[in-house]
Write an enzyme that holds these catalytic residues in place. Structure first.
Site, PDB file in Angstrom:
ATOM      1  N   SER A   1       0.868  -1.179   0.000  1.00  0.00           N
ATOM      2  CA  SER A   1       0.000   0.000   0.000  1.00  0.00           C
ATOM      3  C   SER A   1       0.902   1.226   0.000  1.00  0.00           C
ATOM      4  O   SER A   1       1.627   1.464   0.967  1.00  0.00           O
ATOM      5  CB  SER A   1      -0.893  -0.017   1.244  1.00  0.00           C
ATOM      6  OG  SER A   1      -1.673   1.151   1.309  1.00  0.00           O
TER       7      SER A   1
ATOM      8  N   LYS B   1      -1.075  -1.150  -4.424  1.00  0.00           N
ATOM      9  CA  LYS B   1      -2.199  -0.227  -4.172  1.00  0.00           C
ATOM     10  C   LYS B   1      -1.627   1.159  -3.985  1.00  0.00           C
ATOM     11  O   LYS B   1      -0.587   1.323  -3.328  1.00  0.00           O
ATOM     12  CB  LYS B   1      -2.932  -0.719  -2.927  1.00  0.00           C
ATOM     13  CG  LYS B   1      -3.699   0.288  -2.100  1.00  0.00           C
ATOM     14  CD  LYS B   1      -4.575  -0.464  -1.087  1.00  0.00           C
ATOM     15  CE  LYS B   1      -4.756   0.288   0.203  1.00  0.00           C
ATOM     16  NZ  LYS B   1      -5.559  -0.490   1.190  1.00  0.00           N
TER      17      LYS B   1
ATOM     18  N   LYS C   1      -2.692   5.122  -2.827  1.00  0.00           N
ATOM     19  CA  LYS C   1      -3.718   5.963  -2.234  1.00  0.00           C
ATOM     20  C   LYS C   1      -4.035   7.084  -3.215  1.00  0.00           C
ATOM     21  O   LYS C   1      -3.137   7.593  -3.911  1.00  0.00           O
ATOM     22  CB  LYS C   1      -3.212   6.550  -0.911  1.00  0.00           C
ATOM     23  CG  LYS C   1      -2.979   5.501   0.177  1.00  0.00           C
ATOM     24  CD  LYS C   1      -4.283   4.961   0.733  1.00  0.00           C
ATOM     25  CE  LYS C   1      -4.053   4.075   1.943  1.00  0.00           C
ATOM     26  NZ  LYS C   1      -5.321   3.552   2.493  1.00  0.00           N
TER      27      LYS C   1
ATOM     28  N   ASP D   1      -6.983   3.327  -3.528  1.00  0.00           N
ATOM     29  CA  ASP D   1      -7.767   3.402  -2.281  1.00  0.00           C
ATOM     30  C   ASP D   1      -8.002   4.868  -1.959  1.00  0.00           C
ATOM     31  O   ASP D   1      -7.059   5.634  -1.778  1.00  0.00           O
ATOM     32  CB  ASP D   1      -6.995   2.715  -1.142  1.00  0.00           C
ATOM     33  CG  ASP D   1      -7.797   2.638   0.164  1.00  0.00           C
ATOM     34  OD1 ASP D   1      -8.958   3.116   0.187  1.00  0.00           O
ATOM     35  OD2 ASP D   1      -7.270   2.095   1.153  1.00  0.00           O
TER      36      ASP D   1
ATOM     37  N   GLU E   1     -10.911   1.032  -3.999  1.00  0.00           N
ATOM     38  CA  GLU E   1     -11.289   0.747  -2.611  1.00  0.00           C
ATOM     39  C   GLU E   1     -11.926   1.974  -1.968  1.00  0.00           C
ATOM     40  O   GLU E   1     -11.382   3.081  -2.059  1.00  0.00           O
ATOM     41  CB  GLU E   1     -10.016   0.321  -1.851  1.00  0.00           C
ATOM     42  CG  GLU E   1     -10.250  -0.108  -0.415  1.00  0.00           C
ATOM     43  CD  GLU E   1      -8.947  -0.565   0.264  1.00  0.00           C
ATOM     44  OE1 GLU E   1      -7.936  -0.791  -0.437  1.00  0.00           O
ATOM     45  OE2 GLU E   1      -8.944  -0.693   1.504  1.00  0.00           O
TER      46      GLU E   1
ATOM     47  N   ASP F   1     -13.995  -1.215   2.349  1.00  0.00           N
ATOM     48  CA  ASP F   1     -13.108  -1.343   3.509  1.00  0.00           C
ATOM     49  C   ASP F   1     -13.861  -0.783   4.724  1.00  0.00           C
ATOM     50  O   ASP F   1     -14.559  -1.522   5.419  1.00  0.00           O
ATOM     51  CB  ASP F   1     -11.795  -0.583   3.204  1.00  0.00           C
ATOM     52  CG  ASP F   1     -10.846  -0.467   4.396  1.00  0.00           C
ATOM     53  OD1 ASP F   1     -11.211  -0.872   5.506  1.00  0.00           O
ATOM     54  OD2 ASP F   1      -9.710   0.053   4.225  1.00  0.00           O
TER      55      ASP F   1
ATOM     56  N   LYS G   1     -10.416  -6.563   7.280  1.00  0.00           N
ATOM     57  CA  LYS G   1      -9.418  -6.270   8.309  1.00  0.00           C
ATOM     58  C   LYS G   1      -9.920  -6.964   9.556  1.00  0.00           C
ATOM     59  O   LYS G   1     -10.996  -6.645  10.057  1.00  0.00           O
ATOM     60  CB  LYS G   1      -9.311  -4.760   8.546  1.00  0.00           C
ATOM     61  CG  LYS G   1      -8.598  -4.039   7.415  1.00  0.00           C
ATOM     62  CD  LYS G   1      -8.345  -2.578   7.712  1.00  0.00           C
ATOM     63  CE  LYS G   1      -7.717  -1.941   6.471  1.00  0.00           C
ATOM     64  NZ  LYS G   1      -7.725  -0.486   6.524  1.00  0.00           N
TER      65      LYS G   1
ATOM     66  N   GLY H   1      -4.634  -4.342   5.913  1.00  0.00           N
ATOM     67  CA  GLY H   1      -3.624  -4.135   6.951  1.00  0.00           C
ATOM     68  C   GLY H   1      -3.834  -2.797   7.625  1.00  0.00           C
ATOM     69  O   GLY H   1      -4.547  -1.930   7.113  1.00  0.00           O
TER      70      GLY H   1
HETATM   71  O1  OSB Z   1      -7.359   2.152   4.105  1.00  0.00           O
HETATM   72  O2  OSB Z   1      -6.413   0.263   3.994  1.00  0.00           O
HETATM   73  C1  OSB Z   1      -6.468   1.388   4.479  1.00  0.00           C
HETATM   74  C2  OSB Z   1      -3.439   1.923   6.752  1.00  0.00           C
HETATM   75  C3  OSB Z   1      -4.043   2.588   7.810  1.00  0.00           C
HETATM   76  C4  OSB Z   1      -5.372   2.884   7.760  1.00  0.00           C
HETATM   77  C5  OSB Z   1      -6.131   2.518   6.644  1.00  0.00           C
HETATM   78  C6  OSB Z   1      -5.552   1.852   5.582  1.00  0.00           C
HETATM   79  C7  OSB Z   1      -4.172   1.582   5.627  1.00  0.00           C
HETATM   80  C8  OSB Z   1      -3.422   0.990   4.528  1.00  0.00           C
HETATM   81  C9  OSB Z   1      -2.117   0.333   4.866  1.00  0.00           C
HETATM   82  O3  OSB Z   1      -3.756   1.103   3.379  1.00  0.00           O
HETATM   83  C10 OSB Z   1      -2.182  -1.114   4.892  1.00  0.00           C
HETATM   84  C11 OSB Z   1      -0.913  -1.761   5.381  1.00  0.00           C
HETATM   85  O4  OSB Z   1       0.091  -1.731   4.668  1.00  0.00           O
HETATM   86  O5  OSB Z   1      -0.908  -2.321   6.474  1.00  0.00           O
HETATM   87 MG    MG Z   2      -8.541   1.045   2.719  1.00  0.00          MG
END
Ligand code: OSB
Ligand code: MG
Length: 383
Positions: free
Chosen positions: A150, A176, A178, A203, A228, A253, A277, A305
């Site tokens: 991510s 992924k 952001k 995402d 996402e 999510d 999650k 995660g």
């Molecule tokens: O939206 O998936 C998410 C991390 C913190 C809060 C929300 C998200 C995330 C990640 C990181 O996208 C996921 C990871 O690498 O653990």
């Molecule tokens: Mg997410």
């Protein structure tokens, strides 16, 4: 005589809580190797609430996936501590089955991350006690886990492409990125130009509204695996309207807090993919049920995660042995977040980009006492 078959494992719900002789809540802070930017917040360090359970010389650690702030999810490390201490731990009595415990926990509305912390701690304790790797206690054979990275918001498309280059070189199975309003179409295009065939997804962490439909449709041209949580963290219905207008699959999510939400989302056609999650949905048992439900309905799931320390990261790895986890999740190398983690060994990708299950009973990782002590900002002994 019919051929003898191996005895199926007892359902998790039938396992019983062992007598606990020690309980601690520990908060640790670990610096991130780089800030992690999203549409809702930029995190520069990991503050994790840890639960340590001791029973008859066996010690189990579990990690609450909440943040210190309520910017991704309503639970925080503060609310989780409050709920665990005042409402959940008093319900944990030796001899109670995990099924009964889940029912008791149901009296507390929401707060799935707090519930998951306690339930996961007990499951790890039981696995250690039985000398089984956690995934075996959960009832699933070992298998290598797919990896996924991510990538947070970057300052420029060039920086983003460089980060994707590093991920592709490492062999991550999907990347992924952001996105947020004003930092989306052009940035995806920059990545796609360099990597036309890379398994790629975005995402938005809820940054868009239905009014952005025409804009979101522009993402359809990039062959993304999914988008996402494009709309609000509290919405399911509007996602169903959006999904009808998009070629790209929506993945939910934030909107999914449990099996009922997943069932609603699938019934409405609000998504074609679900991010599970384990903390957000209330624990491993709920995660396994949601994954099974989605598989029965032809919907892929993956393990999300929360940039966890090695404790939570190991839980996510064990969970992904469960049926239904068909897509690479947000399970990356430890070094993506931390120079030094509190658990050993760190997560690393093999030559094919896979992640092995840490061998041994319980989580298979060792929590290094000296590092926990050095990173601890609070230590509360409860029993
Ligand atoms: O939206 O998936 C998410 C991390 C913190 C809060 C929300 C998200 C995330 C990640 C990181 O996208 C996921 C990871 O690498 O653990
Ligand atoms: Mg997410």
């Amino acid at each position: 005589m019919p051929p003898s078959r191996p005895k199926p494992p007892a359902p998790l719900e039938a396992l019983t809580v062992p007598p606990l002789d020690r309980v601690d809540l520990v908060t640790v802070k670990l610096p991130f190797v780089a800030p992690f930017g999203t549409s809702v917040h930029v995190w520069t360090e990991k503050e994790a609430l840890l639960l340590r359970l001791g029973a008859g010389g066996v010690t189990a650690w579990s990690e609450c996936v909440s943040d210190p702030d309520p910017f991704y999810f309503y639970e925080t490390n503060g609310t989780a501590r409050h709920i665990i201490k005042e409402f959940l731990l008093p319900l944990v009595e030796p001899g109670t089955t995990l099924g009964e415990l889940e029912e008791r926990f149901g009296h507390v509305r929401g707060h799935g991350m707090a519930k998951a912390t306690v339930e996961n701690g007990l499951l790890v304790l039981l696995a250690l006690d039985q000398g089984l790797p956690l995934h075996e206690l959960l009832g699933f054979p070992a298998r290598k886990i797919m990896s996924g990275l991510s990538i947070g918001l970057k300052d420029s498309p060039d920086e983003l492409v460089a980060a994707v280059e590093r991920a592709a070189a490492k062999g991550y199975h999907r990347v992924k990125m952001k996105v947020k309003k004003g930092q989306d179409v052009d940035w995806v295009r920059a990545v796609r130009r360099r990597f036309p065939a890379l398994p790629l997804m975005v995402d938005a962490n809820g940054d868009y509204a239905l009014a952005d439909l025409d804009h979101l449709k522009r993402l359809d041209e990039f062959g993304l695996m999914m988008i996402e949580q494009p709309l609000s963290y509290s919405d399911i219905y509007e996602h169903s309207l959006l999904q009808k207008e998009l070629r790209t699959s929506i993945c939910l999510d934030e909107s999914i807090h449990g099996l009922a939400d997943a069932a609603t989302a699938l019934a409405l056609g609000a998504c074609r993919i679900v991010n599970i999650k384990q903390g957000r949905v209330g624990g491993l048992m709920a995660s396994i049920r949601i994954a099974r439900y989605c598989a029965e309905h032809g919907v892929d799931v993956w393990s999300g995660g929360m940039d966890e320390t090695g404790i939570g990261r190991a839980v996510n790895i064990h969970l992904q042995t469960a049926d239904g986890f068909t897509l690479p999740g947000d399970t990356s190398e430890t070094s993506n977040y931390f120079d030094e983690d509190i658990a050993d060994p760190p997560v690393v990708l093999d030559a094919d980009g896979f992640i092995g299950i840490p061998p041994g009973p319980g989580l298979g990782v060792a929590v290094v006492a000296e590092r926990v002590l050095r990173r601890a900002v609070s230590w509360e002994r409860l029993a």
